[in-house]
Write a protein that holds these residues in place. Structure first.
Motif, PDB file in Angstrom:
ATOM      1  N   ARG A  53       0.829  -1.209   0.000  1.00 54.11           N
ATOM      2  CA  ARG A  53       0.000   0.000   0.000  1.00 54.11           C
ATOM      3  C   ARG A  53       0.857   1.250   0.000  1.00 54.11           C
ATOM      4  N   LEU A  94       1.651   6.897  -6.670  1.00 57.33           N
ATOM      5  CA  LEU A  94       0.571   7.731  -7.202  1.00 57.33           C
ATOM      6  C   LEU A  94       0.775   9.196  -6.817  1.00 57.33           C
ATOM      7  N   ALA A 103      -1.266  -6.144  -4.277  1.00 55.21           N
ATOM      8  CA  ALA A 103      -2.161  -4.981  -4.315  1.00 55.21           C
ATOM      9  C   ALA A 103      -2.077  -4.322  -5.675  1.00 55.21           C
ATOM     10  N   PHE A 104      -3.160  -3.640  -6.039  1.00 55.36           N
ATOM     11  CA  PHE A 104      -3.255  -2.957  -7.329  1.00 55.36           C
ATOM     12  C   PHE A 104      -4.206  -1.791  -7.196  1.00 55.36           C
ATOM     13  N   GLU A 105      -3.870  -0.683  -7.846  1.00 56.24           N
ATOM     14  CA  GLU A 105      -4.818   0.435  -7.956  1.00 56.24           C
ATOM     15  C   GLU A 105      -4.716   1.071  -9.332  1.00 56.24           C
ATOM     16  N   ARG A 106      -5.883   1.447  -9.878  1.00 51.00           N
ATOM     17  CA  ARG A 106      -5.956   2.157 -11.166  1.00 51.00           C
ATOM     18  C   ARG A 106      -6.648   3.491 -10.943  1.00 51.00           C
ATOM     19  N   GLU A 107      -5.980   4.560 -11.292  1.00 51.33           N
ATOM     20  CA  GLU A 107      -6.547   5.894 -11.071  1.00 51.33           C
ATOM     21  C   GLU A 107      -7.709   6.163 -12.027  1.00 51.33           C
ATOM     22  N   ASP A 108      -8.618   7.001 -11.561  1.00 52.97           N
ATOM     23  CA  ASP A 108      -9.762   7.399 -12.394  1.00 52.97           C
ATOM     24  C   ASP A 108      -9.253   8.039 -13.688  1.00 52.97           C
ATOM     25  N   LEU A 167     -11.822   5.202  -7.916  1.00 54.95           N
ATOM     26  CA  LEU A 167     -10.788   4.519  -7.134  1.00 54.95           C
ATOM     27  C   LEU A 167     -11.030   4.754  -5.648  1.00 54.95           C
ATOM     28  N   ILE A 182     -10.100  -2.331 -10.758  1.00 51.35           N
ATOM     29  CA  ILE A 182      -9.812  -0.972 -10.275  1.00 51.35           C
ATOM     30  C   ILE A 182      -8.848  -1.047  -9.101  1.00 51.35           C
ATOM     31  N   ALA A 183      -9.092  -1.997  -8.197  1.00 48.50           N
ATOM     32  CA  ALA A 183      -8.221  -2.110  -7.028  1.00 48.50           C
ATOM     33  C   ALA A 183      -8.296  -3.531  -6.482  1.00 48.50           C
ATOM     34  N   PHE A 184      -7.210  -3.926  -5.813  1.00 50.52           N
ATOM     35  CA  PHE A 184      -7.105  -5.270  -5.249  1.00 50.52           C
ATOM     36  C   PHE A 184      -6.180  -5.222  -4.057  1.00 50.52           C
TER      37      PHE A 184
END
Lengths: 141, 141, 141, 141
Positions: free
Chosen positions: C9, C16, C40-45, D5, D39-41
């Protein structure tokens, strides 16, 4: 610490010796790390050629799901569509029957998985457990 | 006769010993039968986790095409679309560079293939050839 | 010890934040363990929908080969058929360009990999390195 | 509007908090957009490595079919060949059991899907619903 090559060799040697002592059919043994990647593999003379995929599949399913093959089989019998679906998301690389065994260290952490194929599934599991015990680690079926 | 497990072990042990003697990076060695199916595999401690696929791929390409990795690489440089197409029909499982070596018996028959990965491709090929020679067989690069 | 979720995280948040500070396009960040499995993974809007596969692919290739994306790209430019073949044996799951970064602990051991995609490959790599540094670990491009 | 997000993070945090409050086994949570793209994990420490594929598969099946996991499971029990066929056309990427939950906005439009794995399927579904409710959206199991 993960499984070393020396430990993986020890597991294979002890598992194959257990199979010879019980006069089993020719065995194949795969030892994977905790992420499901092969460390060592051996296929005995006389085994069918495609045994790597089965030995790897038994161990891979254990590594991915955190369940030994016997536990996976119980789940497959109770909820066949669930285990079929799991196998789908893992690219068809699981073989959910005894012979896939988790390897835990003294703290209980999963450090790898062993897959044995060649005799009955119960015998396959027994020699996998014997191989793991021979190097002082704990197998979970 | 095909390669025995004992011969496969001998090839791996001698190849790894050659790598240690030359202070190479951690190596992985796959030994396949003439049909391209794994007999034995070992990955040294410290090698990246995904080495089976590369070692297997080098040996598999040799077994399928009857060309060692060096010959495959020459062909790939001369006709990249041809080797890419071969790789396509074999499911993307070939790695056409040195380190994939055919194993011939005393009559010249191909009885298996060895794939080594971990150091430079030339060094990988050298230890594969050393491993094959150590068990009295003939490698073809 | 592998990467914890808390570290993963922290890497994503710092990466980001670095992207926002430099006014980059919307970014996506994947953090994998040393075996190439997502933590973990996140994709921004505003990012295109299919970004997981690219972020994952950059990090996965690094985890499997032990080479960061910049090093993979150099190799791909020198020997395109070799990197194409590696990608084949890994099921087409590699993206060999900057933005894939190895994560090492203080002992130098590889404990994971980060993949960033969304801006230029060089910018992607820069924020991956910034994210890794922010949690006190060492990135290798 | 699709899921942001920030909403995805909120769902994951609340779902994981619900799991901790109930002393569940380590959980993994995937949040997908309405098109089935991540989108998130997040995967909690101690979960088996391959959890992304299961969490993603539960949510993906919901997004593709417009049915939550519980509804998919009922359908799988009534018509196993039908759900197997759906899974085939979606590349084996569905996991049709509870824990896959549709996300609807206040107008009833589907704006995403959540997949949780790690404890019993019923518990997985409960924390997915709790996570979605925590950000003021409506989950459908």
């Amino acid at each position: 610490m993960g499984l070393s090559l020396e430990q993986a060799r020890g597991i294979i040697q002890a598992a194959l010796a257990a199979g010879r002592a019980r006069d089993m059919r020719p065995l194949s043994v795969a030892v994977l790390d905790a992420g499901g990647h092969p460390i060592a593999f051996e296929r005995e003379d006389g085994a069918p050629p495609g045994r790597f995929a089965i030995a790897q599949g038994k161990a891979f399913g254990a590594a991915m799901t955190g369940m030994g093959g016997r536990k996976q089989m119980s789940r497959a019998e109770a909820q066949p569509y669930f285990m079929a679906a799991l196998n789908g998301v893992y690219g068809g690389q699981m073989v959910p029957v005894p012979g896939g065994v988790l390897v835990r260290d003294e703290t209980g952490a999963i450090i790898g998985a062993v897959g044995v194929t060649g005799d009955t599934s119960d015998n396959d599991a027994a020699v996998a457990l014997a191989g793991i015990a021979a190097v002082g680690l704990v197998g979970e079926d």
